[in-house]
Design a protein around this motif. Structure first.
Motif, short mmCIF file in Angstrom:
data_model
loop_
_atom_site.label_atom_id
_atom_site.label_comp_id
_atom_site.label_asym_id
_atom_site.label_seq_id
_atom_site.Cartn_x
_atom_site.Cartn_y
_atom_site.Cartn_z
N UNK A 30 -5.96 6.46 3.14
CA UNK A 30 -5.91 7.44 2.07
C UNK A 30 -6.13 6.84 0.69
N UNK A 31 -5.54 5.67 0.46
CA UNK A 31 -5.67 5.03 -0.85
C UNK A 31 -7.13 4.75 -1.17
N UNK A 37 1.13 4.22 -3.05
CA UNK A 37 1.13 5.68 -2.91
C UNK A 37 2.40 6.26 -3.53
N UNK A 90 -14.74 15.23 -2.32
CA UNK A 90 -13.58 14.56 -2.90
C UNK A 90 -14.02 13.46 -3.87
N UNK A 91 -15.06 12.72 -3.47
CA UNK A 91 -15.58 11.66 -4.34
C UNK A 91 -16.14 12.27 -5.63
N UNK A 111 0.84 -1.21 0.00
CA UNK A 111 0.00 0.00 0.00
C UNK A 111 0.87 1.25 0.00
N UNK A 140 2.18 6.09 -7.29
CA UNK A 140 1.29 7.12 -7.84
C UNK A 140 2.02 8.46 -7.90
N UNK A 194 -9.04 14.37 1.56
CA UNK A 194 -9.12 13.11 2.32
C UNK A 194 -8.37 13.22 3.64
N UNK A 229 -9.48 6.56 -0.73
CA UNK A 229 -10.15 7.76 -1.22
C UNK A 229 -9.55 8.31 -2.52
N UNK A 230 -8.53 7.65 -3.03
CA UNK A 230 -7.91 8.14 -4.28
C UNK A 230 -8.84 7.81 -5.46
N UNK A 276 -15.48 14.42 2.36
CA UNK A 276 -15.30 13.13 1.69
C UNK A 276 -16.16 13.06 0.43
N UNK A 332 -3.28 3.27 3.89
CA UNK A 332 -4.42 2.46 3.43
C UNK A 332 -5.68 3.30 3.43
N UNK A 363 -5.11 14.55 -8.06
CA UNK A 363 -4.64 13.76 -6.93
C UNK A 363 -4.37 14.67 -5.73
N UNK A 403 -7.75 15.86 -4.15
CA UNK A 403 -8.47 14.85 -3.37
C UNK A 403 -7.67 14.44 -2.15
N UNK A 404 -6.32 14.39 -2.29
CA UNK A 404 -5.50 13.99 -1.16
C UNK A 404 -5.68 14.95 0.01
#
Lengths: 306, 263, 295
Positions: free
Chosen positions: C122-123, A38, A224-225, A34, A41, A291, C125-126, A221, C120, A284, A287-288
């Motif tokens: 955060x991912x 990140x 962001x979605x 994970x 990306x 989030x 919500x990407x 949230x 995890x 990115x 949204x980051x």
């Protein structure tokens, strides 16, 4: 007795310990995937973005008001895409926030256990429908209705995408807000009832304010979605990047632009290929930030009531 | 015991169920005006349940239901025509753990007045808030920080804020569910002093597991015990003036309990 | 001292019925919000079914896509979806469940663990299209896999990984600590406790989560378009290194065409997609209700 002790020999223990260590190491590596994702990306986005900004000035990117990288006369102002993205997202929130919040209050304060058990899964289905289906619905069902109501509506328009997206996000808004409302301690509700408050007054004037930061997290949230949603806007909102606040017009969002370029045959080294990573980087980053804000608000909110 | 004209609350053959479980069985006793009535008994005997039935807070538990009557100034508060919201406005409550709203000290008090139809001016509202805070012996400590959060106060102050919040809307009765159990001894003494003052204007019913506290502050005492087939339902086994209960109880079980020989 | 006239019972009574009325109106409004959501769902389903039903036939399963709507089918898209799901599950399940076990059972309380956990969260919500850009840059270009099934499956695996990790952790957390202590007291290692107890007891719940994660993957479109899955594939994919298309991409392609006949085909494709999703969800609910241990 001696036989049993023999069977528990140190050899056995060593083997078990080795197995344990291997599994621990392996699962640790799996967990690191994970982190690698990140990192991957950020690396991939950054690499092409840097190349992009070697050709296009960062000032033009953020200040120019036209976005025409696929035309002969190329302009690289991202603002029209950001405008389109925010316009659709704002419209979606106009649908999702009031409905989601009302739904959350109903589920948490009014509905009986049995009602909740029926209503919640039905709402979850809304969130589980693939976005390409919402896109179909927006273009072929919502848009014709909009065009009947407002004849100036263009075939591709921000409003129909907003409405479909709003209903897609409604369950997220409702369920995260409901979690926040349910986390408000019983003692506060009791204090309110003991003063002679009605259920409505308790829900809206005591429980809701107490859960406000949790509801704010749900809101962020949801935004962001909405910003990251792709297929609905790619199908229904159009491919015309422009600075407009008119939801009945055709626009283009950042995500829809990435889809548009991906569908064409774009050579690897071309500027068009780099633009989708630059736009992706901006998406990115947006949204980051949201989030992370939402994550910390939720965390603080939980600590407050634990 | 015979000052009937001064009865504020009276239960008649009160039974309270949670689903099929009989939590409170056949309770009959009275609460007299401007007196402090203590409900004592071992833990789990239904003291809080009984207390919460007096302002219909029990109904917030979905499976709860009751039989019998609770008369408030002669009117049955469980009559279908009576709204629980009205009952609670007349019979206030202070809870075991302080539970101020996460609002300012001022708003904690003013909110109850506002929802209950206060239509006066801002200065009248200020007066009422001050009056309530004075009534709860909290004014001097908070008068300079009324706009701070109620949660910023100490535990003892929070509990007095909750008392101020309750008396601001001038209820006739204040129910107190172990109001000092979460507080230190000094804060406890302050609350007890306050209760004696409040007695002038209000009728108080207090649940406590602390017998010294009951002996110190109350005028009347109801002793509760578990009874029934498997000793699972709580009931009032003895009710009298506090000094009678603590010096010459009639029931053997009461005597055992207050002398510490219980269980 | 100010008066309490405002609180006189007369005012109070009148006031109360008005307050109750406001509450009732609000309650109806709130319930209506939920009904509106449900009504929207029903409208969507009915609309799709009415549009798609005339186009639903076995031809959809046997024919490749075509520019003649009456000859067009979903054969390559369906096979692509099956291949993609299989490869995605193969990679995502062991890694996701493994990571979940690590974080819940083995991980020490330190900054690395905290960092992984935040990652995890955060991912999850990407936006999915960002995973597409990752897949395009990393798998398609850098690893030189091209626009193949395996590149798509690796992208999808990363996309569903956070979901699988989170549901695995929730499932594992439901196993009471007393069970772990009992096993440890017999002399088991922490891995043996996980392998023979925790995982066994939480398996149905983990499986439920995995199915839900895969049902998310099967409807995903954007990341696969980004890595360059094609819309026109007229052969059966034979292995992980073939180029491919999937069901939602074919639907997207048909929606984008101007002829209404293709919209009917798209609706028929959506019906198939929804039936697959519904069956997966039903299976997950059945698993949860039947096999999950209630402690």
């Amino acid at each position: 007795m001696t036989t049993t002790i023999h069977s528990l020999n140190p050899q056995n223990h060593l083997k078990r310990d080795r197995e344990r260590k291997i599994v621990r190491a392996l699962t640790f590596i799996f967990a690191l995937v994970s982190v690698g994702t990140t990192a991957g990306i950020i690396y991939e986005l950054l690499k092409e973005t840097v190349l992009f900004f070697q050709e296009v000035s960062i000032i033009e990117f953020f200040t120019d008001t036209r976005w025409t990288p696929l035309f002969a006369s190329k302009r690289f102002g991202v603002l029209p895409l950001v405008n389109g993205t925010l316009l659709v997202a704002a419209g979606a929130m106009l649908v999702a926030v009031p409905l989601g919040l009302l739904a959350a209050i109903f589920l948490s304060e009014y509905a009986s256990e049995r009602m909740r058990k029926v209503l919640k899964p039905i709402l979850e289905v809304l969130a589980g429908i693939p976005t390409v289906v919402y896109g179909y619905f927006a273009l072929l069902f919502i848009t014709p209705i909009l065009r009947d109501l407002f004849p100036e509506t263009q075939i591709f328009n921000a409003a129909s995408a907003s409405i479909a997206m709003g209903f897609m996000i409604l369950p997220l808004m409702a369920s995260v807000s409901e979690d926040a409302l349910s986390a408000v301690p019983r003692s506060l509700r009791e204090a309110s009832y003991a003063l002679g408050a009605t259920k409505f007054e308790t829900a809206v004037q005591v429980v809701l304010p107490a859960a406000l930061s949790g509801v704010a997290a749900a809101f962020i949230l949801a935004v962001s979605r909405a910003i990251g949603e792709t297929m609905i806007v790619a199908i229904a909102a159009g491919q015309q990047p422009k600075l407009t606040l008119n939801p009945l017009q055709s626009i283009e969002t950042m995500t829809a632009y990435i889809v548009q370029v991906s569908l064409g045959d774009t050579p690897h080294q071309s500027i068009a290929y780099k633009t989708i990573f630059a736009v992706g980087m901006l998406l990115f980053a947006m949204t980051l930030v949201m989030n992370i804000i939402s994550y910390f608000i939720t965390k603080r909110f939980r600590e407050k009531y634990e | 015991m015979d000052n009937n004209h001064n009865t504020v609350l009276e239960t008649k053959n009160l039974n309270i169920y949670y689903g099929d479980f009989l939590a409170i069985k056949d309770v009959n006793f009275k609460v007299f005006r401007h007196q402090i009535t203590a409900i004592i008994g071992p833990s789990g005997c239904g003291k809080s349940t009984l207390l919460r039935s007096f302002n219909r807070m029990n109904e917030l538990v979905p499976s709860a239901r009751s039989e019998g009557k609770i008369l408030f100034n002669g009117e049955d508060i469980y009559d279908p025509s009576i709204d629980p919201v009205e009952v609670r406005r007349r019979i206030g409550m202070v809870f075991q753990k302080p539970n101020p709203f996460p609002k300012s000290i001022y708003e904690n008090i003013a909110w109850g007045l506002k929802i209950n139809g206060f239509r006066g001016s801002k200065s009248e509202l200020d007066d009422l808030v001050e009056q309530a805070l004075r009534g709860a012996a909290l004014w001097d400590e908070v008068k300079d920080k009324l706009d701070q959060s109620g949660l910023s106060l100490s535990g003892g102050q929070q509990q007095r804020l909750c008392i101020a919040r309750a008396i601001a809307i001038k209820p006739e009765v204040i129910l107190m569910d172990e109001p000092a159990s979460a507080l230190d001894p000094i804060a406890t003494l302050k609350i007890e002093d306050l209760m004696r003052e409040l007695k002038e204007n209000y009728t108080i019913v207090i649940v406590t597991h602390n017998m010294q506290e009951a002996a110190r502050v109350s005028d009347y005492t109801a002793m509760m015990m578990l009874t029934g087939d498997e000793e699972r339902s709580g009931t009032v086994i003895e009710f009298d003036q506090t000094n009678v209960i603590f010096t010459r109880p009639k029931d053997k079980r009461t005597e055992d309990y207050i002398t510490g020989r219980f269980g | 001292m100010s008066t309490l006239t405002a609180l006189k019972d007369v005012t109070f009574e009148r006031n109360l019925s008005f307050r109750k009325l406001k509450g009732k109106i609000f309650e109806i409004l709130a319930f209506f919000a939920i009904l509106l959501g449900i009504a929207m769902l029903l409208t969507l389903l009915v609309d799709v079914f009415l549009d798609g039903l005339p186009w639903l036939s076995t031809r959809l399963f046997t024919e490749f896509p075509s520019r003649f709507p009456e000859k067009a089918g979903l054969r390559s898209a369906l096979q692509g979806s099956i291949w993609l799901m299989f490869l995605t599950a193969l990679m995502a399940i062991p890694v996701g469940v493994g990571a979940g076990i690590y974080l819940e059972e083995f991980a020490p309380q330190n900054r690395i663990t905290r960092f992984i956990e935040i990652n995890v969260a955060n991912l999850a919500g990407v936006p999915s299209i960002i995973y597409g850009l990752l897949g395009l840059g990393l798998f398609v270009r850098q690893l030189g896999l091209g626009r193949t099934l395996i590149a798509g499956a690796m992208t999808m695996a990363l996309l569903v990984l956070p979901i699988i990790i989170v549901t695995t952790r929730e499932a594992i957390r439901a196993v009471p600590n007393s069970i772990r202590q009992a096993a440890l007291a017999i002399g088991a290692t922490d891995w043996e406790v996980s392998r023979d107890h925790v995982l066994v007891y939480s398996a149905p719940a983990i499986l439920t989560g995995v199915i839900l994660a895969m049902s998310r993957a099967i409807g995903e479109t954007a990341p696969l378009i980004t890595i360059g899955a094609l819309t026109y594939i007229a052969f059966d994919p034979k292995g992980p290194f073939d180029i491919f298309t999937v069901l939602p991409i074919q639907i997207f392609n048909w929606v984008s065409l101007p002829q209404p006949a293709f919209h009917g085909l798209a609706a028929a494709g959506i019906i198939i997609l929804l039936i697959v999703l519904l069956s997966m969800n039903a299976l997950a609910i059945w698993l949860r209700n039947r096999l999950t241990i209630h402690w």
